[in-house]
Scaffold this motif. Structure first.
Motif, PDB file in Angstrom:
ATOM      1  N   TYR A 142       0.841  -1.203   0.000  1.00  0.00           N
ATOM      2  CA  TYR A 142       0.000   0.000   0.000  1.00  0.00           C
ATOM      3  C   TYR A 142       0.878   1.255   0.000  1.00  0.00           C
ATOM      4  O   TYR A 142       0.640   2.193  -0.765  1.00  0.00           O
ATOM      5  N   CYS A 143       1.908   1.235   0.852  1.00  0.00           N
ATOM      6  CA  CYS A 143       2.811   2.392   0.925  1.00  0.00           C
ATOM      7  C   CYS A 143       3.570   2.586  -0.385  1.00  0.00           C
ATOM      8  O   CYS A 143       3.667   3.700  -0.898  1.00  0.00           O
ATOM      9  N   LYS A 191       6.184  10.854  -1.570  1.00  0.00           N
ATOM     10  CA  LYS A 191       7.487  10.264  -1.248  1.00  0.00           C
ATOM     11  C   LYS A 191       7.693  10.103   0.258  1.00  0.00           C
ATOM     12  O   LYS A 191       8.328   9.184   0.720  1.00  0.00           O
ATOM     13  N   GLU A 192       7.174  11.032   1.031  1.00  0.00           N
ATOM     14  CA  GLU A 192       7.328  11.018   2.492  1.00  0.00           C
ATOM     15  C   GLU A 192       6.055  10.500   3.149  1.00  0.00           C
ATOM     16  O   GLU A 192       5.440  11.168   3.970  1.00  0.00           O
ATOM     17  N   TYR A 193       5.650   9.291   2.778  1.00  0.00           N
ATOM     18  CA  TYR A 193       4.409   8.750   3.341  1.00  0.00           C
ATOM     19  C   TYR A 193       4.528   8.471   4.834  1.00  0.00           C
ATOM     20  O   TYR A 193       3.534   8.481   5.542  1.00  0.00           O
ATOM     21  N   ASP A 194       5.748   8.242   5.323  1.00  0.00           N
ATOM     22  CA  ASP A 194       5.911   8.019   6.758  1.00  0.00           C
ATOM     23  C   ASP A 194       5.710   9.306   7.556  1.00  0.00           C
ATOM     24  O   ASP A 194       5.361   9.262   8.735  1.00  0.00           O
ATOM     25  N   ALA A 195       5.891  10.460   6.940  1.00  0.00           N
ATOM     26  CA  ALA A 195       5.627  11.726   7.619  1.00  0.00           C
ATOM     27  C   ALA A 195       4.130  12.054   7.579  1.00  0.00           C
ATOM     28  O   ALA A 195       3.582  12.590   8.545  1.00  0.00           O
ATOM     29  N   THR A 255       1.751   6.181  11.396  1.00  0.00           N
ATOM     30  CA  THR A 255       1.507   4.871  12.015  1.00  0.00           C
ATOM     31  C   THR A 255       1.783   3.698  11.084  1.00  0.00           C
ATOM     32  O   THR A 255       1.862   2.559  11.541  1.00  0.00           O
ATOM     33  N   LEU A 256       1.928   3.938   9.793  1.00  0.00           N
ATOM     34  CA  LEU A 256       2.091   2.833   8.848  1.00  0.00           C
ATOM     35  C   LEU A 256       3.385   2.048   9.063  1.00  0.00           C
ATOM     36  O   LEU A 256       3.377   0.814   9.063  1.00  0.00           O
TER      37      LEU A 256
END
Length: 150
Positions: free
Chosen positions: A83-84, A95-99, A103-104
């Motif tokens: 998904y990410c 690009k910065e999906y963790d930001a 929680t992912l």
């Protein structure tokens, strides 16, 4: 000790020259196939053959609920990772999906570690204290194989 820097007309110390050289060396990308990745891929193939990995999984699939639970957790972990990578990064260009979705990454990490624990418990009766070594070798071989693909 100082050096003249012809491009800027200033003087530089030996430490700054060494630092800039180290930075320039770090910027060069490593080749995808190197001795390290080849070692883990070959080790994973050898371990798969030597311990008859797939036959062991097939024999223990229906007898161990830990193996099924570990497989479900691994499927959740891989689903969140895909998904990410596919949906958020490739499709939406984030690009910065963790930001944006903090929680992912912890959820994916926790489910992956829990699945590894379940697999170790499920296969402990087969390989005993070699189980973590066998599973870690398989994990590293898969990671290095995936790193060759992209």
């Amino acid at each position: 000790m100082t050096f003249d820097c012809p491009s800027s007309g200033s003087r530089r110390t030996a430490e700054s020259v060494e630092t800039s050289t180290a930075v320039e060396k770090k910027e060069k990308p490593l080749p995808r196939l190197n001795i390290h990745s080849a070692f883990w891929i070959v080790a994973s193939i050898v371990v798969t053959y030597y311990v008859d990995f797939f036959k062991t999984l097939q024999d223990n699939f229906h007898t161990s609920s830990w193996l099924l639970f570990g497989g479900a957790l691994l499927l959740i972990s891989l689903s969140v990772a895909l998904y990410c990578i596919l949906y958020l990064e490739w499709y939406h260009g984030i690009k910065e999906y963790d930001a944006k979705y903090p929680t992912l990454v912890p959820v994916t990490t926790a489910t992956f570690i829990a699945s590894g624990v379940c697999f170790n418990i499920a296969l402990w009766n087969v390989w005993s204290f070699f189980t973590p070594l066998v599973l870690f070798t398989q994990f590293m071989g898969v990671v290095m194989l995936i790193s060759l693909l992209g």
